[in-house]
Design a protein around this motif. Structure first.
Motif, PDB file in Angstrom:
ATOM      1  N   GLU A 220     -15.990  -1.352  -2.806  1.00 16.47           N
ATOM      2  CA  GLU A 220     -16.947  -0.504  -2.100  1.00 16.47           C
ATOM      3  C   GLU A 220     -16.219   0.500  -1.190  1.00 16.47           C
ATOM      4  O   GLU A 220     -16.599   1.678  -1.124  1.00 16.47           O
ATOM      5  CB  GLU A 220     -17.911  -1.389  -1.282  1.00 16.47           C
ATOM      6  N   ALA A 221     -15.173   0.049  -0.526  1.00 16.29           N
ATOM      7  CA  ALA A 221     -14.386   0.959   0.330  1.00 16.29           C
ATOM      8  C   ALA A 221     -13.780   2.085  -0.504  1.00 16.29           C
ATOM      9  O   ALA A 221     -13.745   3.243  -0.080  1.00 16.29           O
ATOM     10  CB  ALA A 221     -13.298   0.179   1.075  1.00 16.29           C
TER      11      ALA A 221
ATOM     12  N   PRO B  94     -11.504   8.145  -0.238  1.00 19.50           N
ATOM     13  CA  PRO B  94     -10.429   8.323  -1.226  1.00 19.50           C
ATOM     14  C   PRO B  94      -9.190   7.509  -0.833  1.00 19.50           C
ATOM     15  O   PRO B  94      -8.185   8.045  -0.357  1.00 19.50           O
ATOM     16  CB  PRO B  94     -10.155   9.831  -1.168  1.00 19.50           C
ATOM     17  N   ILE B  95      -9.293   6.210  -1.046  1.00 20.93           N
ATOM     18  CA  ILE B  95      -8.199   5.312  -0.669  1.00 20.93           C
ATOM     19  C   ILE B  95      -7.139   5.307  -1.760  1.00 20.93           C
ATOM     20  O   ILE B  95      -7.466   5.285  -2.958  1.00 20.93           O
ATOM     21  CB  ILE B  95      -8.761   3.884  -0.457  1.00 20.93           C
TER      22      ILE B  95
ATOM     23  N   ARG C 280      -5.176  10.721   7.314  1.00 21.00           N
ATOM     24  CA  ARG C 280      -5.339   9.582   8.206  1.00 21.00           C
ATOM     25  C   ARG C 280      -6.790   9.176   8.467  1.00 21.00           C
ATOM     26  O   ARG C 280      -7.082   7.999   8.630  1.00 21.00           O
ATOM     27  CB  ARG C 280      -4.625   9.834   9.536  1.00 21.00           C
ATOM     28  N   GLU C 281      -7.673  10.160   8.500  1.00 19.31           N
ATOM     29  CA  GLU C 281      -9.071   9.886   8.836  1.00 19.31           C
ATOM     30  C   GLU C 281      -9.667   8.778   7.952  1.00 19.31           C
ATOM     31  O   GLU C 281     -10.267   7.827   8.450  1.00 19.31           O
ATOM     32  CB  GLU C 281      -9.884  11.188   8.683  1.00 19.31           C
ATOM     33  N   GLU C 282      -9.476   8.913   6.631  1.00 18.32           N
ATOM     34  CA  GLU C 282     -10.068   7.944   5.707  1.00 18.32           C
ATOM     35  C   GLU C 282      -9.433   6.573   5.865  1.00 18.32           C
ATOM     36  O   GLU C 282     -10.109   5.550   5.723  1.00 18.32           O
ATOM     37  CB  GLU C 282      -9.871   8.387   4.248  1.00 18.32           C
ATOM     38  N   ALA C 283      -8.137   6.534   6.116  1.00 19.40           N
ATOM     39  CA  ALA C 283      -7.463   5.235   6.254  1.00 19.40           C
ATOM     40  C   ALA C 283      -7.999   4.491   7.482  1.00 19.40           C
ATOM     41  O   ALA C 283      -8.255   3.283   7.431  1.00 19.40           O
ATOM     42  CB  ALA C 283      -5.947   5.432   6.362  1.00 19.40           C
ATOM     43  N   PHE C 284      -8.190   5.207   8.601  1.00 20.15           N
ATOM     44  CA  PHE C 284      -8.763   4.583   9.807  1.00 20.15           C
ATOM     45  C   PHE C 284     -10.192   4.113   9.535  1.00 20.15           C
ATOM     46  O   PHE C 284     -10.567   2.984   9.877  1.00 20.15           O
ATOM     47  CB  PHE C 284      -8.767   5.561  10.985  1.00 20.15           C
TER      48      PHE C 284
ATOM     49  N   VAL D 196       0.818  -1.230   0.000  1.00 22.69           N
ATOM     50  CA  VAL D 196       0.000   0.000   0.000  1.00 22.69           C
ATOM     51  C   VAL D 196       0.851   1.279   0.000  1.00 22.69           C
ATOM     52  O   VAL D 196       0.316   2.386   0.035  1.00 22.69           O
ATOM     53  CB  VAL D 196      -0.990   0.040   1.198  1.00 22.69           C
ATOM     54  N   ALA D 197       2.175   1.097  -0.040  1.00 20.01           N
ATOM     55  CA  ALA D 197       3.061   2.267  -0.019  1.00 20.01           C
ATOM     56  C   ALA D 197       2.859   3.109  -1.283  1.00 20.01           C
ATOM     57  O   ALA D 197       2.742   2.563  -2.377  1.00 20.01           O
ATOM     58  CB  ALA D 197       4.516   1.807   0.069  1.00 20.01           C
ATOM     59  N   SER D 198       2.769   4.407  -1.102  1.00 18.55           N
ATOM     60  CA  SER D 198       2.577   5.297  -2.252  1.00 18.55           C
ATOM     61  C   SER D 198       2.972   6.716  -1.872  1.00 18.55           C
ATOM     62  O   SER D 198       2.748   7.157  -0.742  1.00 18.55           O
ATOM     63  CB  SER D 198       1.104   5.281  -2.669  1.00 18.55           C
TER      64      SER D 198
END
Lengths: 81, 150
Positions: free
Chosen positions: B64-65, B70-71, B99-103, B18-20
């Motif tokens: 769906e996620a 915005p992943i 961070r909010e979206e990742a959590f 997932v590194a980017s």
């Protein structure tokens, strides 16, 4: 019409096999299949009642008609993670 | 990356997947095997799946996620077969610009995975018995079917 139903976890263990052959009438629904399976294994009635069914790897409800040449699976409540 | 595997879950591999440079946050969740459940001691666990459907349902959850948040990248691995205590049974890594979206996405993914993906665990208890775990809908208590004596 003979339907082969994939079994998993406790269902597979109780039945002693990973596939159950069930005879249903032409045009039978998934709900009819569920009833037949409960008749065949009354001791699993509660688990069958709480199980979902999948046709070709998608969940379906009891009103869906069973078509030949599809892969049917009985999915007991899941516990992955 | 989506994977069902009998091999140990490699958290470094998940993080690398997932590194980017577009990401400002990476969240990694590992579900690990616990010794005590409702006061009962577990010695090990076994996981089985309906492989084709499990991979498909995980892929649908990932899509769906990605629609909901915005992943940047997402990686989900579930372990199958025999696990000892303390080992990871599931790993989810999510990267996103903030961070909010990742959590949020990570929590949603593990919650939905536990709800719909056809994977099952068997608790092998310290007393030598074992039970497939089938949490019955509409009840708060997990109902288990005990292993039939052969």
């Amino acid at each position: 019409m003979n339907v082969s139903v994939k079994l998993f976890a406790a269902l597979k263990q109780f039945a002693g096999k990973d596939c159950l052959d069930v005879e249903v009438r032409e045009g039978a629904l998934i709900g009819d299949l569920r009833t037949k399976m409960i008749q065949q294994f009354p001791e699993l009635a509660e688990t069958f009642s709480h199980s979902m069914f999948a046709v070709d790897t998608d969940y379906v409800d009891d009103k869906v008609q069973i078509s030949p040449d599809t892969e049917i699976a009985c999915i007991p409540p899941v516990s992955g993670g | 990356m989506i994977k069902l595997t009998k091999a140990e879950i490699d958290s470094t591999e998940l993080l690398e997947a997932v590194a980017s440079q577009q990401a400002g946050a990476v969240v990694l969740f590992l579900g690990t095997t616990r010794e005590f459940t409702s006061g009962r001691r577990t010695s090990s666990l076994d996981y089985e799946s309906y492989p084709d459907m499990a991979e498909k349902k995980i892929a649908e959850l990932e899509s769906e996620a990605c629609r909901r948040w915005p992943i940047t990248e997402c990686a989900i691995v579930h372990r199958l077969g025999h696990l000892e205590l303390g080992e990871a049974s599931v790993g989810i890594a999510v990267s996103s610009p903030h961070r909010e979206e990742a959590f949020l996405a990570g929590k949603w993914l593990i919650d939905k995975l536990k709800e719909i993906v056809p994977i099952w665990k068997k608790e092998n208890w310290a007393d030598g018995t074992s039970d497939w775990v089938h949490p019955m809908m509409g009840t708060t208590e997990e109902t288990r079917i005990s292993e039939r004596e052969k």
